[in-house]
Design a protein around this motif. Structure first.
Motif, PDB file in Angstrom:
ATOM      1  N   LEU A  85     103.822 106.109  23.048  1.00 43.12           N
ATOM      2  CA  LEU A  85     103.983 104.865  23.809  1.00 43.12           C
ATOM      3  C   LEU A  85     104.890 103.890  23.074  1.00 43.12           C
ATOM      4  CD1 LEU A  85     100.350 104.386  25.105  1.00 43.12           C
ATOM      5  CD2 LEU A  85     102.398 104.264  26.541  1.00 43.12           C
ATOM      6  N   ALA A  86     104.698 103.774  21.774  1.00 47.67           N
ATOM      7  CA  ALA A  86     105.543 102.855  20.996  1.00 47.67           C
ATOM      8  C   ALA A  86     106.985 103.325  20.988  1.00 47.67           C
ATOM      9  CB  ALA A  86     105.005 102.735  19.571  1.00 47.67           C
ATOM     10  N   LEU A  87     107.201 104.615  20.788  1.00 51.10           N
ATOM     11  CA  LEU A  87     108.562 105.154  20.726  1.00 51.10           C
ATOM     12  C   LEU A  87     109.271 105.066  22.073  1.00 51.10           C
ATOM     13  CD1 LEU A  87     107.950 108.368  18.562  1.00 51.10           C
ATOM     14  CD2 LEU A  87     109.204 106.324  17.855  1.00 51.10           C
ATOM     15  N   MET A  88     108.529 105.226  23.154  1.00 53.15           N
ATOM     16  CA  MET A  88     109.162 105.257  24.469  1.00 53.15           C
ATOM     17  C   MET A  88     109.865 103.939  24.784  1.00 53.15           C
ATOM     18  SD  MET A  88     109.853 107.288  26.860  1.00 53.15           S
ATOM     19  CE  MET A  88     108.778 108.581  26.234  1.00 53.15           C
ATOM     20  N   GLY A  89     109.326 102.827  24.298  1.00 50.15           N
ATOM     21  CA  GLY A  89     109.951 101.533  24.539  1.00 50.15           C
ATOM     22  C   GLY A  89     110.958 101.136  23.478  1.00 50.15           C
ATOM     23  N   ARG A  90     111.478 102.135  22.758  1.00 50.56           N
ATOM     24  CA  ARG A  90     112.444 101.933  21.672  1.00 50.56           C
ATOM     25  C   ARG A  90     111.811 101.146  20.515  1.00 50.56           C
ATOM     26  NH1 ARG A  90     118.875 100.970  22.667  1.00 50.56           N
ATOM     27  NH2 ARG A  90     118.475 102.809  23.947  1.00 50.56           N
ATOM     28  N   GLY A  91     110.552 101.436  20.241  1.00 50.28           N
ATOM     29  CA  GLY A  91     109.863 100.862  19.103  1.00 50.28           C
ATOM     30  C   GLY A  91     109.370 101.955  18.183  1.00 50.28           C
ATOM     31  N   ILE A  92     108.459 101.627  17.312  1.00 47.76           N
ATOM     32  CA  ILE A  92     107.817 102.593  16.425  1.00 47.76           C
ATOM     33  C   ILE A  92     106.574 101.907  15.870  1.00 47.76           C
ATOM     34  CG2 ILE A  92     108.968 101.922  14.257  1.00 47.76           C
ATOM     35  CD1 ILE A  92     109.252 104.952  13.656  1.00 47.76           C
ATOM     36  N   ASP A  93     105.578 102.694  15.513  1.00 45.35           N
ATOM     37  CA  ASP A  93     104.337 102.120  14.988  1.00 45.35           C
ATOM     38  C   ASP A  93     104.016 102.758  13.644  1.00 45.35           C
ATOM     39  OD1 ASP A  93     101.969 100.923  14.495  1.00 45.35           O
ATOM     40  OD2 ASP A  93     100.984 101.509  16.365  1.00 45.35           O
ATOM     41  N   LEU A  94     104.312 102.023  12.579  1.00 53.25           N
ATOM     42  CA  LEU A  94     104.010 102.503  11.229  1.00 53.25           C
ATOM     43  C   LEU A  94     102.608 102.097  10.784  1.00 53.25           C
ATOM     44  CD1 LEU A  94     107.371 101.815   9.333  1.00 53.25           C
ATOM     45  CD2 LEU A  94     106.633 103.877  10.540  1.00 53.25           C
ATOM     46  N   SER A  95     101.850 101.493  11.682  1.00 51.95           N
ATOM     47  CA  SER A  95     100.510 101.030  11.323  1.00 51.95           C
ATOM     48  C   SER A  95      99.406 101.910  11.897  1.00 51.95           C
ATOM     49  CB  SER A  95     100.308  99.588  11.798  1.00 51.95           C
ATOM     50  OG  SER A  95     100.246  99.528  13.212  1.00 51.95           O
ATOM     51  N   ILE A  96      99.766 102.990  12.558  1.00 53.52           N
ATOM     52  CA  ILE A  96      98.751 103.808  13.229  1.00 53.52           C
ATOM     53  C   ILE A  96      97.727 104.349  12.237  1.00 53.52           C
ATOM     54  CG2 ILE A  96      98.450 106.112  14.223  1.00 53.52           C
ATOM     55  CD1 ILE A  96     100.362 105.471  16.333  1.00 53.52           C
ATOM     56  N   GLY A  97      98.191 104.887  11.109  1.00 53.10           N
ATOM     57  CA  GLY A  97      97.260 105.424  10.122  1.00 53.10           C
ATOM     58  C   GLY A  97      96.284 104.370   9.632  1.00 53.10           C
ATOM     59  N   SER A  98      96.802 103.192   9.298  1.00 57.26           N
ATOM     60  CA  SER A  98      95.934 102.108   8.835  1.00 57.26           C
ATOM     61  C   SER A  98      95.019 101.611   9.947  1.00 57.26           C
ATOM     62  CB  SER A  98      96.788 100.944   8.313  1.00 57.26           C
ATOM     63  OG  SER A  98      97.575 101.346   7.217  1.00 57.26           O
ATOM     64  N   GLY A  99      95.521 101.600  11.175  1.00 53.46           N
ATOM     65  CA  GLY A  99      94.703 101.172  12.302  1.00 53.46           C
ATOM     66  C   GLY A  99      93.534 102.113  12.546  1.00 53.46           C
ATOM     67  N   VAL A 100      93.803 103.411  12.492  1.00 47.29           N
ATOM     68  CA  VAL A 100      92.734 104.397  12.666  1.00 47.29           C
ATOM     69  C   VAL A 100      91.703 104.251  11.550  1.00 47.29           C
ATOM     70  CG1 VAL A 100      92.203 106.868  12.669  1.00 47.29           C
ATOM     71  CG2 VAL A 100      94.191 106.024  13.929  1.00 47.29           C
ATOM     72  N   SER A 101      92.174 104.027  10.324  1.00 44.12           N
ATOM     73  CA  SER A 101      91.262 103.850   9.192  1.00 44.12           C
ATOM     74  C   SER A 101      90.387 102.610   9.380  1.00 44.12           C
ATOM     75  CB  SER A 101      92.058 103.734   7.888  1.00 44.12           C
ATOM     76  OG  SER A 101      92.751 104.925   7.606  1.00 44.12           O
ATOM     77  N   LEU A 102      90.986 101.506   9.855  1.00 45.00           N
ATOM     78  CA  LEU A 102      90.221 100.279  10.067  1.00 45.00           C
ATOM     79  C   LEU A 102      89.154 100.481  11.140  1.00 45.00           C
ATOM     80  CD1 LEU A 102      89.682  97.300   9.537  1.00 45.00           C
ATOM     81  CD2 LEU A 102      91.524  96.739  11.142  1.00 45.00           C
ATOM     82  N   VAL A 103      89.518 101.161  12.218  1.00 48.22           N
ATOM     83  CA  VAL A 103      88.539 101.443  13.267  1.00 48.22           C
ATOM     84  C   VAL A 103      87.418 102.320  12.721  1.00 48.22           C
ATOM     85  CG1 VAL A 103      88.182 102.593  15.477  1.00 48.22           C
ATOM     86  CG2 VAL A 103      90.203 101.165  15.145  1.00 48.22           C
ATOM     87  N   ASN A 104      87.775 103.298  11.907  1.00 49.97           N
ATOM     88  CA  ASN A 104      86.790 104.219  11.319  1.00 49.97           C
ATOM     89  C   ASN A 104      85.755 103.475  10.473  1.00 49.97           C
ATOM     90  OD1 ASN A 104      86.881 106.294   8.425  1.00 49.97           O
ATOM     91  ND2 ASN A 104      85.509 106.571  10.154  1.00 49.97           N
TER      92      ASN A 104
END
Length: 329
Positions: free
Chosen positions: A57-76
């Motif tokens: 989803l992030a890439l499709m709008g010409r973006g990128i998400d370098l926080s996914i790993g940290s976000g998953v860890s925070l949710v965990n």
């Protein structure tokens, strides 16, 4: 005609790579397709498969998400903290999803609202989220409800429950992919200036893409929690690069506008099988990352080169068709 549509699809190279990796994995471990092995493999990969959809989803709008790993860890670690506080699973599930949406909305506000560079914005966010995760739980520990952990690590009618849950995730993705939002987001990724001139709310669409990506981050964090059964602030850190690699191998363009979530999942399957093959062969853990990285580089090269070849074939077919129409005229 149908065959041409299949091999020209953006996810076709990833499907071929995943199939070849599966064949090789079966030669290394013939029991891979047994119920027990499939339960263990699908459960361990469920978080990655879900997270790669958020990255798409992030890439499709010409973006990128370098926080996914940290976000998953925070949710965990947040989910484990809520369990320890006495919250039932029925309350923790919506709480983790809301947390994921909040993480996505933060990234969306920075990229879509403040118009910051997505690479720099999400890179900074990753440190904030990781810092929060370490504050909540500096070291692995805690415990998720055992019945929920056993359910995720079990099977129903011989089918791993992790795969059944991922079917529901794919149904959610299908709703997104069939929506007007997805069509407009692809337009933004293809050409933001033209999309803006056409009257599309470019910044709001980018905000929405990151917010929905946060939803998948929340789901991934929940699955990781029930897979591991504990909280670990560093467990999901590799997800950031693995989701990018999986999405690109799956045919999702880094400059946005093209690709599909299904291809990204196939790319993530290839990434996961590569790691399992290295482990099955008995490669030393000190060299596994090197070997897996080299295989991913080869996979990326194959996808890029095959994509260029398919594009050239498509252009040649268009030129030929135009020439024939000119002759008939």
């Amino acid at each position: 005609m149908m065959l041409r549509q299949i091999w020209s699809h953006s996810s076709f190279p990833a499907g071929v790579l995943a199939a070849l990796a599966l064949i090789f994995a079966l030669s290394v471990n013939p029991g891979l397709l047994t119920t027990g092995s499939m339960i263990g493999w699908s459960t361990s990969q469920l978080g990655l498969w879900t997270a790669v959809l958020g990255q798409t989803l992030a890439l499709m709008g010409r973006g990128i998400d370098l926080s996914i790993g940290s976000g998953v860890s925070l949710v965990n670690v947040s989910a484990i903290a809520l369990f320890e506080a006495g919250w039932p699973l029925t309350a923790v599930i919506p709480a983790t999803l809301v947390l994921g949406l909040a993480i996505g909305a933060l990234n969306g506000a920075l990229v879509g609202g403040l118009r910051l560079n997505p690479l720099l914005a999400t890179f900074a966010t990753s440190f904030v989220l990781l810092g929060l995760a370490l504050q909540i739980r500096p070291a692995p520990g805690g415990m998720a409800p055992m019945p929920a952990v056993m359910f995720l690590n079990g099977a129903t009618w011989g089918i791993p429950n992790a795969m059944l849950l991922f079917v529901l995730v794919l149904l959610l993705w299908a709703l997104i992919a069939a929506s007007l939002f997805w069509i407009r987001l692809r337009a933004v990724g293809t050409d933001p200036v033209r999309a803006w001139n056409s009257g599309l709310p470019v910044q709001w669409l980018k905000f929405g893409s990151y917010t929905l990506a946060g939803l998948f981050t929340g789901l991934s964090g929940l699955f990781v929690t029930l897979c591991v059964g504990a909280g670990d602030p560093l467990f999901a850190q590799p997800y950031t690069l693995l989701t990018i690699a999986g999405a690109v191998i799956g045919g999702v363009a880094l400059n946005g506008g093209s690709g599909s979530g299904y291809g990204a999942v196939l790319g993530a399957v290839f990434v996961g099988l590569t790691s399992d093959i290295a482990l099955g062969i008995g490669i030393s853990p000190f060299f596994q990352q090197l070997i897996v990285g080299c295989v991913l580089l080869v996979g990326l090269a194959i996808v890029v080169l095959s994509g260029r070849w398919l594009q050239q074939k498509s252009n040649a077919a268009l030129i030929t068709a135009s020439a024939h129409r000119g002759e008939r005229a």
